[in-house]
Design an enzyme around this catalytic site. Structure first.
Site, PDB file in Angstrom:
ATOM      1  N   PHE A 312      35.526  38.118  30.766  1.00 54.57           N
ATOM      2  CA  PHE A 312      34.630  38.653  31.781  1.00 54.57           C
ATOM      3  C   PHE A 312      35.370  38.936  33.083  1.00 54.57           C
ATOM      4  O   PHE A 312      36.206  38.144  33.525  1.00 54.57           O
ATOM      5  CB  PHE A 312      33.504  37.656  32.090  1.00 54.57           C
ATOM      6  CG  PHE A 312      32.659  37.291  30.909  1.00 54.57           C
ATOM      7  CD1 PHE A 312      31.547  38.040  30.578  1.00 54.57           C
ATOM      8  CD2 PHE A 312      32.977  36.189  30.123  1.00 54.57           C
ATOM      9  CE1 PHE A 312      30.756  37.706  29.490  1.00 54.57           C
ATOM     10  CE2 PHE A 312      32.196  35.839  29.034  1.00 54.57           C
ATOM     11  CZ  PHE A 312      31.087  36.602  28.717  1.00 54.57           C
ATOM     12  N   ASP A 313      35.047  40.060  33.687  1.00 54.96           N
ATOM     13  CA  ASP A 313      35.327  40.253  35.105  1.00 54.96           C
ATOM     14  C   ASP A 313      34.315  39.387  35.863  1.00 54.96           C
ATOM     15  O   ASP A 313      33.293  38.997  35.301  1.00 54.96           O
ATOM     16  CB  ASP A 313      35.153  41.730  35.454  1.00 54.96           C
ATOM     17  CG  ASP A 313      35.303  41.993  36.938  1.00 54.96           C
ATOM     18  OD1 ASP A 313      36.246  41.449  37.534  1.00 54.96           O
ATOM     19  OD2 ASP A 313      34.478  42.740  37.493  1.00 54.96           O
ATOM     20  N   LYS A 314      34.597  39.056  37.126  1.00 58.29           N
ATOM     21  CA  LYS A 314      33.653  38.219  37.881  1.00 58.29           C
ATOM     22  C   LYS A 314      32.681  39.050  38.706  1.00 58.29           C
ATOM     23  O   LYS A 314      31.484  39.069  38.438  1.00 58.29           O
ATOM     24  CB  LYS A 314      34.406  37.242  38.796  1.00 58.29           C
ATOM     25  CG  LYS A 314      33.454  36.324  39.599  1.00 58.29           C
ATOM     26  CD  LYS A 314      34.208  35.379  40.485  1.00 58.29           C
ATOM     27  CE  LYS A 314      34.843  36.087  41.664  1.00 58.29           C
ATOM     28  NZ  LYS A 314      33.833  36.705  42.580  1.00 58.29           N
TER      29      LYS A 314
END
Length: 635
Positions: A312-314
């Site tokens: 995941f990107d944040k």
């Protein structure tokens, strides 16, 4: 050619006529005791029903394909040779009737596409230079035109609101049925409905360039894209169908039983095997489309089902991607008055933290714009100073407080440290030399993330990873809050790609989830790229799965749907092979004959179709309302 088209257009009527003739034939035999009438009527029924079947067989042979229709055609000719007109009539009728039911049930699985295309607007009301309006074909609208949409109307273009306000139903784009408020400068999408109000919209995308048109194209293409199972079955059928023909010839050579050889041809047709995988694929993709989940075909569905590592990107993925006030520490003062003065001083600045405070205060319906500001000053790198309604107000960081000799109590210092540990930006507010507020401003963790990540684990995810360009403290805090296994922070986009490759080299099946723009290299590199967002051009082009709702509930549904679709495909293959084995055993044992075998064969096709149709109702309907809580994070 005209005859061929006529037959195709009247296939259902031919099926009905065949059924009527079969009934008439049996009435002739048993009610009128006329064997001649029985044979003549059933022979006529056989000829009528065989016409569309033989036409399909001929077209397939022209393409050098030995089709199921070819096997049935030979079986019908053979039945005629041995005088089994009842067998040929029943076999051809069952084949046509099976095709009819197959067509009807398959059309239900494609209902999502049909409903989408029906929602596509055909006309638009264009505002002319003199203020008058003209209704034109939607294909005649150009970028930059102003279109008018009234209550109940369908928005014909992608664009930006330039006048008016109202509420739109964006279910066709996002799968989310909740109405969305629209006002000047907001974006709107083609195909969405204006349920209330009126809007004037400047067209930014028209025709095939609109988000809605791309969604339709994407889902249509996806339903035609084959999975690994379908490709295997296609290759298998190329060899299986001729093999059945050879086996039937060998049976005749060794047994000299022409009827038995013909029966082998009929019962060996791999109908359920051929239809089983495509119908599962179509039903699964249709289920996703109804919920705003766009999966690019059967192959993407198959690969997605095998994912064990989610990366995941944040910002904008695990978090909402916009800063807001997440924590308010009040120290014994009138909170509305203190917030109002803070918002008034911050309204004099364009700083992102100031805008977040103003927005938060406006959301509380506190009035602050009428507060009198007598003097104000921006202190670079520290904050703002002003005199508001005869009060000296400071709003800024700890350096500003120290410079103005404002002391923090032990509790206030502890609160400040706690907020800084979460990665939040902090604004300290002092009135007349006394600290009244400490505000934590951060990106907000999506409220559903922790539970949905656990759901991913329950469905088979083994590794949950965060890759972010943010600082380590903030990233670790978010990871601890939502249950991420592995965190890598302060990364550039190319470094994220390297991590994705590293996971793949370690034997993991990797899905990367990002916003589809900044993370497009990682999305393209991963085994499955998933874009969470409103379907931007880059998201649709780069990713394998687009979540139009930008929700984790949609992500977990998509993952579960992929696994269920692949399982359903395997079930259908087992059913199909099992039926063929049963029929051949029954033929050898003597309790299966041509007509009864054909009935079982056609029934097996319907069984795999109805089994696949269970995918249409997989999962619960998307939730319209969610309780939003604020958990501090970020940037």
């Amino acid at each position: 050619m005209k005859f061929q088209k006529y037959v195709q257009d009247h296939n259902n009527q031919i099926t009905l006529i065949t059924a009527i003739l079969i009934v008439a034939g049996y009435l002739s035999k048993y009610a009128l005791n006329s064997l001649l009438g029985y044979n003549v009527i059933l022979a006529v029924a056989s000829v009528i029903a065989a016409v569309p079947i033989m036409m399909h067989a001929y077209q397939a042979l022209k393409a050098r394909v030995i089709s199921i229709e070819f096997l049935v055609s030979i079986a019908v000719i053979g039945a005629f040779i041995i005088g089994e007109y009842n067998e040929s009539a029943i076999v051809t009728f069952l084949f046509l009737f099976g095709s009819y039911l197959e067509e009807r049930t398959l059309s239900k699985t494609r209902q999502s596409i049909k409903s989408l295309t029906e929602m596509a607007p055909t006309t638009a009301t264009v505002v002319q230079a003199d203020g008058t309006t003209e209704e034109v074909d939607v294909d005649d609208v150009d970028e930059g035109d102003i279109v008018l949409v009234k209550t109940g109307g369908s928005i014909p273009v992608d664009g930006q609101v330039v006048e008016g306000h109202g509420y739109t139903d964006e279910a066709v784009v996002t799968g989310e049925s909740r109405e969305v408020g629209k006002q000047v400068q907001d974006s709107v999408y083609s195909g969405t409905m204006l349920s209330d109000g009126y809007l004037k919209i400047e067209a930014t995308k028209v025709g095939d360039d609109t988000t809605f048109a791309k969604i339709i194209e994407l889902v249509e293409d996806a339903q035609d894209t084959k999975s690994h199972a379908e490709k295997f079955i296609d290759r298998f059928s190329q060899y299986y169908t001729p093999a059945v023909l050879i086996i039937a010839i060998l049976v005749f050579i060794f047994s000299r039983d022409f009827k038995l050889a013909i029966t082998v041809l009929v019962l060996g047709c791999p109908g359920a095997l051929v239809i089983g995988a495509p119908v599962s694929n179509v039903a699964g993709i249709g289920n996703g489309a109804k919920r705003g989940i766009l999966v690019k075909g059967g192959e993407a569905m198959d690969t997605f089902s095998k994912i064990d590592t989610f990366v995941f990107d944040k910002t904008g993925t695990l978090t909402k991607g916009n800063t807001s006030v997440s924590t308010v520490k009040n120290y014994g003062t009138d909170l509305p008055a203190a917030l109002s003065m803070t918002a008034r001083i911050e309204s004099l600045s364009d700083h992102p933290l100031g805008r977040a405070i103003v927005s938060y205060t406006e959301g509380k319906n506190y009035v602050f714009n009428d507060l009198e500001v007598e003097d104000n000053q921006t202190v670079k790198g520290q904050g703002m100073v002003a005199q508001i309604d005869n009060h000296d107000v400071l709003a800024g960081n700890q350096k500003l407080m120290q410079a103005r000799d404002v002391k923090l109590s032990a509790q206030q210092s502890q609160d400040l440290s706690d907020l800084q540990a979460t990665g939040s930006s902090v604004v300290i507010v002092a009135v007349d030399g006394v600290v009244t507020l400490i505000l934590g401003i951060s990106d907000i963790i999506r409220p559903e993330v922790a539970q949905q990540l656990q759901d991913l684990r329950d469905k088979g995810a083994k590794h949950l990873v965060m890759l972010t360009g943010d600082n380590q403290a903030t990233a670790q805090y978010v990871a601890d809050q939502v249950g991420i296994d592995e965190v890598h922070a302060e990364l550039m986009p190319e470094q994220k790609v390297e991590f994705v490759k590293k996971f793949q080299q370690a034997g993991r099946r990797v899905a990367f989830i990002g916003d589809g723009i900044n993370d497009s290299p990682s999305i393209a590199t991963a085994d499955i790229g998933i874009a969470m967002g409103s379907g931007t051009d880059v998201a649709i082009e780069t990713s394998d799965v687009v979540l139009m709702q930008s929700s984790f509930e949609a992500l977990t549904h998509a993952y579960g749907l992929a696994k269920k679709t692949v399982l359903n495909t395997k079930e259908n293959i087992v059913i199909a092979i099992g039926v063929v084995a049963f029929l051949l055993i029954g033929l050898i044992a003597g309790f299966i004959y041509m007509a009864s075998g054909m009935f079982v064969h056609e029934a097996s096709i319907l069984v795999v179709i109805f089994n696949a149709m269970r995918l249409i109702s997989y999962g619960k309907a998307p939730k319209n309302d969610q309780v939003v809580t604020t958990t501090p994070v970020l940037k």
